[in-house]
Write a protein that holds these residues in place. Structure first.
Motif, PDB file in Angstrom:
ATOM      1  N   GLY A  14       0.786  -1.225   0.000  1.00  0.00           N
ATOM      2  CA  GLY A  14       0.000   0.000   0.000  1.00  0.00           C
ATOM      3  C   GLY A  14       0.818   1.275   0.000  1.00  0.00           C
ATOM      4  N   VAL A  15       2.124   1.151  -0.157  1.00  0.00           N
ATOM      5  CA  VAL A  15       3.020   2.311  -0.142  1.00  0.00           C
ATOM      6  C   VAL A  15       3.615   2.494  -1.531  1.00  0.00           C
ATOM      7  N   GLU A  16       3.498   3.708  -2.071  1.00  0.00           N
ATOM      8  CA  GLU A  16       4.133   3.992  -3.355  1.00  0.00           C
ATOM      9  C   GLU A  16       5.604   4.292  -3.107  1.00  0.00           C
ATOM     10  N   ILE A  17       6.453   3.553  -3.809  1.00  0.00           N
ATOM     11  CA  ILE A  17       7.897   3.641  -3.622  1.00  0.00           C
ATOM     12  C   ILE A  17       8.515   4.272  -4.859  1.00  0.00           C
ATOM     13  N   PRO A  18       9.302   5.332  -4.678  1.00  0.00           N
ATOM     14  CA  PRO A  18       9.931   5.975  -5.832  1.00  0.00           C
ATOM     15  C   PRO A  18      10.852   5.005  -6.574  1.00  0.00           C
ATOM     16  N   HIS A  19      10.595   4.846  -7.867  1.00  0.00           N
ATOM     17  CA  HIS A  19      11.420   3.980  -8.715  1.00  0.00           C
ATOM     18  C   HIS A  19      11.041   4.257 -10.157  1.00  0.00           C
ATOM     19  N   GLU A  20      11.983   4.063 -11.064  1.00  0.00           N
ATOM     20  CA  GLU A  20      11.693   4.325 -12.480  1.00  0.00           C
ATOM     21  C   GLU A  20      10.789   3.277 -13.113  1.00  0.00           C
ATOM     22  N   LEU A  21      10.608   2.132 -12.443  1.00  0.00           N
ATOM     23  CA  LEU A  21       9.742   1.067 -12.933  1.00  0.00           C
ATOM     24  C   LEU A  21       8.658   0.770 -11.906  1.00  0.00           C
ATOM     25  N   GLY A  22       7.536   0.263 -12.389  1.00  0.00           N
ATOM     26  CA  GLY A  22       6.455  -0.159 -11.512  1.00  0.00           C
ATOM     27  C   GLY A  22       5.991  -1.538 -11.910  1.00  0.00           C
ATOM     28  N   LEU A  23       5.067  -2.073 -11.153  1.00  0.00           N
ATOM     29  CA  LEU A  23       4.597  -3.445 -11.389  1.00  0.00           C
ATOM     30  C   LEU A  23       3.387  -3.459 -12.304  1.00  0.00           C
ATOM     31  N   LEU A  24       3.404  -4.389 -13.242  1.00  0.00           N
ATOM     32  CA  LEU A  24       2.323  -4.551 -14.213  1.00  0.00           C
ATOM     33  C   LEU A  24       1.293  -5.535 -13.677  1.00  0.00           C
ATOM     34  N   GLY A  25       0.033  -5.146 -13.746  1.00  0.00           N
ATOM     35  CA  GLY A  25      -1.039  -6.025 -13.315  1.00  0.00           C
ATOM     36  C   GLY A  25      -2.384  -5.386 -13.563  1.00  0.00           C
ATOM     37  N   HIS A  26      -3.434  -6.162 -13.409  1.00  0.00           N
ATOM     38  CA  HIS A  26      -4.794  -5.681 -13.642  1.00  0.00           C
ATOM     39  C   HIS A  26      -5.194  -4.644 -12.600  1.00  0.00           C
ATOM     40  N   SER A  27      -4.840  -4.892 -11.342  1.00  0.00           N
ATOM     41  CA  SER A  27      -5.102  -3.926 -10.271  1.00  0.00           C
ATOM     42  C   SER A  27      -3.881  -3.015 -10.169  1.00  0.00           C
ATOM     43  N   ASP A  28      -3.579  -2.526  -8.978  1.00  0.00           N
ATOM     44  CA  ASP A  28      -2.362  -1.734  -8.797  1.00  0.00           C
ATOM     45  C   ASP A  28      -1.110  -2.612  -8.745  1.00  0.00           C
ATOM     46  N   ALA A  29      -1.285  -3.930  -8.840  1.00  0.00           N
ATOM     47  CA  ALA A  29      -0.195  -4.917  -8.912  1.00  0.00           C
ATOM     48  C   ALA A  29       0.674  -4.945  -7.655  1.00  0.00           C
ATOM     49  N   ASP A  30       0.071  -4.653  -6.506  1.00  0.00           N
ATOM     50  CA  ASP A  30       0.780  -4.675  -5.220  1.00  0.00           C
ATOM     51  C   ASP A  30       1.068  -6.130  -4.856  1.00  0.00           C
ATOM     52  N   VAL A  31       2.197  -6.616  -5.301  1.00  0.00           N
ATOM     53  CA  VAL A  31       2.567  -8.026  -5.186  1.00  0.00           C
ATOM     54  C   VAL A  31       2.644  -8.493  -3.726  1.00  0.00           C
ATOM     55  N   LEU A  32       3.044  -7.606  -2.827  1.00  0.00           N
ATOM     56  CA  LEU A  32       3.109  -7.962  -1.407  1.00  0.00           C
ATOM     57  C   LEU A  32       1.713  -8.209  -0.852  1.00  0.00           C
ATOM     58  N   THR A  33       0.811  -7.306  -1.103  1.00  0.00           N
ATOM     59  CA  THR A  33      -0.562  -7.462  -0.621  1.00  0.00           C
ATOM     60  C   THR A  33      -1.227  -8.669  -1.261  1.00  0.00           C
ATOM     61  N   HIS A  34      -0.951  -8.928  -2.526  1.00  0.00           N
ATOM     62  CA  HIS A  34      -1.533 -10.091  -3.210  1.00  0.00           C
ATOM     63  C   HIS A  34      -1.077 -11.396  -2.571  1.00  0.00           C
ATOM     64  N   ALA A  35       0.207 -11.501  -2.258  1.00  0.00           N
ATOM     65  CA  ALA A  35       0.711 -12.730  -1.637  1.00  0.00           C
ATOM     66  C   ALA A  35       0.087 -12.935  -0.256  1.00  0.00           C
ATOM     67  N   ILE A  36      -0.088 -11.849   0.493  1.00  0.00           N
ATOM     68  CA  ILE A  36      -0.716 -11.957   1.814  1.00  0.00           C
ATOM     69  C   ILE A  36      -2.167 -12.404   1.674  1.00  0.00           C
ATOM     70  N   MET A  37      -2.892 -11.849   0.710  1.00  0.00           N
ATOM     71  CA  MET A  37      -4.286 -12.262   0.500  1.00  0.00           C
ATOM     72  C   MET A  37      -4.376 -13.736   0.139  1.00  0.00           C
ATOM     73  N   ASP A  38      -3.491 -14.201  -0.735  1.00  0.00           N
ATOM     74  CA  ASP A  38      -3.512 -15.616  -1.100  1.00  0.00           C
ATOM     75  C   ASP A  38      -3.214 -16.498   0.102  1.00  0.00           C
ATOM     76  N   ALA A  39      -2.310 -16.066   0.970  1.00  0.00           N
ATOM     77  CA  ALA A  39      -2.019 -16.837   2.184  1.00  0.00           C
ATOM     78  C   ALA A  39      -3.241 -16.892   3.095  1.00  0.00           C
ATOM     79  N   MET A  40      -3.937 -15.770   3.242  1.00  0.00           N
ATOM     80  CA  MET A  40      -5.148 -15.733   4.076  1.00  0.00           C
ATOM     81  C   MET A  40      -6.205 -16.684   3.518  1.00  0.00           C
ATOM     82  N   LEU A  41      -6.437 -16.602   2.214  1.00  0.00           N
ATOM     83  CA  LEU A  41      -7.442 -17.461   1.581  1.00  0.00           C
ATOM     84  C   LEU A  41      -7.035 -18.926   1.650  1.00  0.00           C
TER      85      LEU A  41
END
Length: 161
Positions: A24-51
């Motif tokens: 949930g934190v925007e981190i300064p970098h010249e590249l970002g993550l590609l995905g359908h949502s905001d592509a927050d890979v950390l939050t996605h992995a946590i959600m999959d673990a919860m489910l």
């Protein structure tokens, strides 16, 4: 059974013209993550673990990339929905342990903010949310800075209420 454990994994490609959002934190970098949502890979992995801890499938079942309502979605909102599913079934998070694998950018300066954002959304104490960062020692697609991956483990406890 009073406890359940789930693990999650996600990886997203790094591209130009996208923000880099982790926990949930925007981190300064010249590249970002590609995905359908905001592509927050950390939050996605946590959600999959919860489910996974409750055998409820994965986030693609609840937020499919074919559904336009999730295009560009804030993953913290999705996390709130998953947390509600967990709570409705009589469970709550005991703790989260995660590791973000990225060559760049260096994540140490951002980890406390990521932990705080996730703890706040999930109504957890800060010391129950662990985020570690490592590199892939320049090996594979993550090592070539083509993407960022995350492993997460979540321990659930039966609610007492």
């Amino acid at each position: 059974m009073n406890i359940r454990i789930g693990n999650g994994y996600d990886i997203h490609r790094l591209v130009v013209d996208r923000p880099l959002i982790l926990g949930g934190v925007e981190i300064p970098h010249e590249l970002g993550l590609l995905g359908h949502s905001d592509a927050d890979v950390l939050t996605h992995a946590i959600m999959d673990a919860m489910l996974g801890a409750l055998s409820l499938g994965d986030i693609g079942h609840y937020f499919p990339p074919t559904d336009s309502q999730w295009a560009g979605a804030d993953s913290l909102i999705l996390l709130s929905h998953v947390d509600q599913l967990v709570r409705e079934r009589g469970w709550r998070i005991s703790n989260i342990d995660s590791v973000v694998i990225a060559e760049q950018p260096k994540l140490k300066p951002h980890i406390q903010r990521m932990r705080a954002r996730l703890a706040s959304i999930l109504e957890l104490e800060l010391d129950t949310v662990s985020i570690k960062a490592t590199t892939n020692e320049k090996l594979g697609p993550i090592g070539r800075e083509e993407g960022i991956g995350v492993y997460a483990v979540v321990l659930l406890m039966a609610s007492s209420n």
